[in-house]
Design a protein around this motif. Structure first.
Motif, PDB file in Angstrom:
ATOM      1  N   LYS A  31     106.356 -18.881  82.055  1.00 34.92           N
ATOM      2  CA  LYS A  31     105.700 -19.482  83.206  1.00 34.92           C
ATOM      3  C   LYS A  31     106.753 -19.906  84.214  1.00 34.92           C
ATOM      4  O   LYS A  31     107.957 -19.883  83.926  1.00 34.92           O
ATOM      5  CB  LYS A  31     104.860 -20.690  82.767  1.00 34.92           C
ATOM      6  N   GLN A  32     106.321 -20.283  85.396  1.00 31.09           N
ATOM      7  CA  GLN A  32     107.256 -20.701  86.431  1.00 31.09           C
ATOM      8  C   GLN A  32     108.131 -21.849  85.927  1.00 31.09           C
ATOM      9  O   GLN A  32     107.644 -22.822  85.350  1.00 31.09           O
ATOM     10  CB  GLN A  32     106.485 -21.137  87.679  1.00 31.09           C
ATOM     11  N   ASP A  53     104.003 -16.857  87.315  1.00 30.10           N
ATOM     12  CA  ASP A  53     104.195 -16.690  85.879  1.00 30.10           C
ATOM     13  C   ASP A  53     104.380 -15.211  85.567  1.00 30.10           C
ATOM     14  O   ASP A  53     103.857 -14.342  86.272  1.00 30.10           O
ATOM     15  CB  ASP A  53     102.985 -17.223  85.106  1.00 30.10           C
TER      16      ASP A  53
END
Length: 411
Positions: free
Chosen positions: A373-374, A222
């Motif tokens: 975030k990812q 993230d």
């Protein structure tokens, strides 16, 4: 306003491009008059001659046209509201586009909306390597947003989508694996009227487009404030006249003047920048290098320019998030790296040695800092419109949109 914002010598590309792209004593061979009188058809032919990735979006009646380039990262090069022989609203760097060599640090090809990423300076900069001093000799525009070609994934008569994946590393060593997607939609007259919430008179011609810019975190971690965040940064370069004024309304809050930065390149003469209680007027004739910026604390989602010589009203509708953090591009290790501007305007002008890249003027905007975030995607939209035609009709539009009287500004 925080002193870091008030006195930052923040970014824009432009102070830098002059230093690194003009040879001392060599003036731009494209004269003010020539550049200002080029038609859209001239610019289209010129670009297609030197740029394989150039193509256009065209309205059903063929009057509204938008020229794009995949070679220049899905950039809007220029547009017109009156067909092939109409005025070309974007500024093009003819010498660089037509030249055989690219610049090492930055290639200012021009174009009325290009996609960049922030921040430019500071400990989270994308334009300086870790440990380097913050000066022009170490400044480097990432190739991703300078010379890389984007893929044209979708294309129709009135829309195009470009994509590119890349990896970037900031000054602090944080690695960003990213994917960029950029869609440009040519807007109908009804679409434009909806976007600006204003009726458009029948005797006014227009071109309008929306860009939808997406940044995706494709990495395994993230993104956090502590390691640095990115922002989507849109910069528009337009052709000025001796009678062009940028008009930016803002919220009439207490001490609003302290949320406007006006000393990027030194003091701006009073006859070139007038700040009222809820609007500012900034002379953008391409004859005096200067820049202003507005904090999200007072900015409204609109900035405009009016060319009193050609009767052209340019309107930019960015997104503004008053309570969000915005990246700071000051060229130093920063105490407050998330206190940046959301809207900027730049007026080109000669340097001390007499060289000049333009003339042009800029309207810029930025997204908030994106803590993605990812696999999360941040999206930033902006609408740009040009209106031309009957002065009185444009005056009515300006009053409705901006709350100003063009007659007063003209005086």
């Amino acid at each position: 306003m925080n002193s870091v914002i008030k006195y930052c010598i923040a970014s824009s590309s432009l102070v830098l491009m002059f230093s690194c792209n003009n040879e001392p004593g060599k003036k731009n061979t494209t004269t003010d008059t020539t550049a200002a009188t080029h038609s859209y058809s001239y610019d289209k032919s010129f670009l297609k001659k030197h740029n394989e990735g150039a193509f256009e979006l065209v309205s059903d009646d063929s009057t509204a046209r938008v020229l794009l380039s995949a070679d220049y990262q899905g950039r809007v090069i220029t547009s017109t509201a009156e067909g092939n022989d109409g005025t070309s609203f974007g500024w093009l760097n003819y010498n660089l586009i037509g030249g055989a060599e690219k610049k090492k640090q930055f290639n200012p090809f021009g174009g009325e909306e290009r996609l960049w990423l922030g921040p430019e300076g500071g400990q989270f900069s994308l334009y300086f390597k870790g440990g380097d001093s913050f000066n022009i000799n170490h400044w480097q525009v990432p190739f991703l947003i300078d010379t890389f070609t984007f893929s044209l994934d979708q294309y129709s008569k009135n829309s195009a989508t470009f994509t590119r994946k890349a990896q970037l590393t900031n000054y602090s060593g944080t690695v960003f694996d990213i994917s960029l997607e950029r869609t440009i939609n040519l807007l109908s007259k009804d679409n434009v009227a909806t976007a600006i919430s204003t009726n458009i008179p029948a005797n006014v011609k227009l071109v309008g487009y929306e860009t939808i810019n997406k940044l995706t975190n494709t990495g395994k971690e993230d993104w956090t404030k502590e390691k640095g965040l990115l922002s989507i940064w849109l910069l528009g370069m337009f052709t000025p006249s001796p009678k062009t004024v940028v008009i930016i309304p803002f919220k009439p809050v207490a001490n609003a003047r302290t949320f406007i930065t006006d000393n990027y390149f030194g003091e701006i003469p009073a006859d070139r920048l007038q700040v009222k209680d809820s609007v500012l007027y900034f002379t953008c004739d391409g004859k005096f290098r200067s820049k202003i910026g507005l904090s999200p604390a007072i900015a409204k989602p609109i900035a405009a320019g009016f060319d009193f010589e050609k009767n052209v009203l340019t309107v930019v509708i960015p997104e503004v998030h008053p309570d969000a953090p915005y990246v700071n591009s000051k060229w130093e290790i920063q105490k407050e790296p998330y206190k940046g501007d959301v809207i900027n305007s730049y007026n080109d002008g000669p340097l001390q040695d007499g060289t000049q890249m333009g003339p042009f003027f800029e309207i810029e905007s930025s997204s908030p800092a994106l803590a993605l975030k990812q696999n999360e995607t941040g999206t930033y939209r902006q609408v740009t419109c040009h209106f031309t035609g009957d002065y009185n009709s444009l005056k009515t539009m300006a009053r409705q949109l901006l709350g100003v009287n063009l007659d007063d500004i003209k005086k």
